[in-house]
Enzyme design. Sequence first.
Site, mmCIF file in Angstrom:
data_model
loop_
_atom_site.group_PDB
_atom_site.id
_atom_site.type_symbol
_atom_site.label_atom_id
_atom_site.label_comp_id
_atom_site.label_asym_id
_atom_site.label_seq_id
_atom_site.Cartn_x
_atom_site.Cartn_y
_atom_site.Cartn_z
ATOM 1 N N SER A 1 0.885 -1.326 -0.206
ATOM 2 C CA SER A 1 0.117 -0.120 0.095
ATOM 3 C C SER A 1 0.895 1.181 -0.156
ATOM 4 O O SER A 1 2.060 1.193 0.251
ATOM 5 C CB SER A 1 -0.824 0.131 1.328
ATOM 6 N N TYR B 1 -1.852 -0.348 10.725
ATOM 7 C CA TYR B 1 -1.975 -0.981 9.160
ATOM 8 C C TYR B 1 -0.689 -0.492 8.708
ATOM 9 O O TYR B 1 -0.299 -1.186 7.718
ATOM 10 C CB TYR B 1 -3.216 -0.059 8.634
#
Length: 245
Positions: free
Chosen positions: A139, A152
């Site tokens: 990501s 995250y």
Amino acid sequence: MSTTLEGKVVLVTGASSGIGEATALALAAEGARVAVGARRADRLEALVRKAPGELCAVELDVTDQRSVRDAVARTVERFGGLDVLVNNAGVMLSGPIGGADTTEWTRMVETNLLGSMYTVHAALPQLLASRGSVVQVSSTSGRIASAGNGVYAATKFGITAFAEALRQEVTDQGVRVVVVEPGFVATELADHITHPTMQAAAQSIGASMRTLQPEDIANAVVYALTQPDHVAVNEILIRPTDQTR
């Protein structure tokens, strides 16, 4: 000259929706034989029915090492080997660090980071034998951490670090390691956020831009995997044009 994926065997984790589903469909369209793994078996069966080419569903929980080993074994039993692992399973449970429900931290670490590690570990003997490829879906949060996404981001930074160490260990044995870092993609990922403010923020961000579609990421995976054997596309960062960070 680009190589072909015709007949290659691929295992895609987190294939029941979003990037995983789109990637499985794109690879099947290129002639690959694809094992699709996820916990939602009903969705996998629906995917198998609509996909072009040869797909098989394998129920898979990446947080369970036995489940991971069984999924790899079933893929090899069905198709005779394994050429590509696409590590896509993940969960995003955004929220501030202070006052957090730390069980959500555990879930993210076990799914995003340990899950991808377990799957690489189980698949690596087959990938070494086939001189195959590992695709790690990370990501932009694996490059830039932001408030409300600390854990995250930590899992995604971890994926990048693990992938680079893996690359150094296996590249001279012919195994290519690819890290794909999507920005904001229109998927179910943000739907799992339980913190109301962060859920609203994710929806607002998504509405404010022309988001990427899962197929955009799938196309990037196909690009990396169809390069000649002597070309390793180690990292692909892909953001919506409208995304500033």
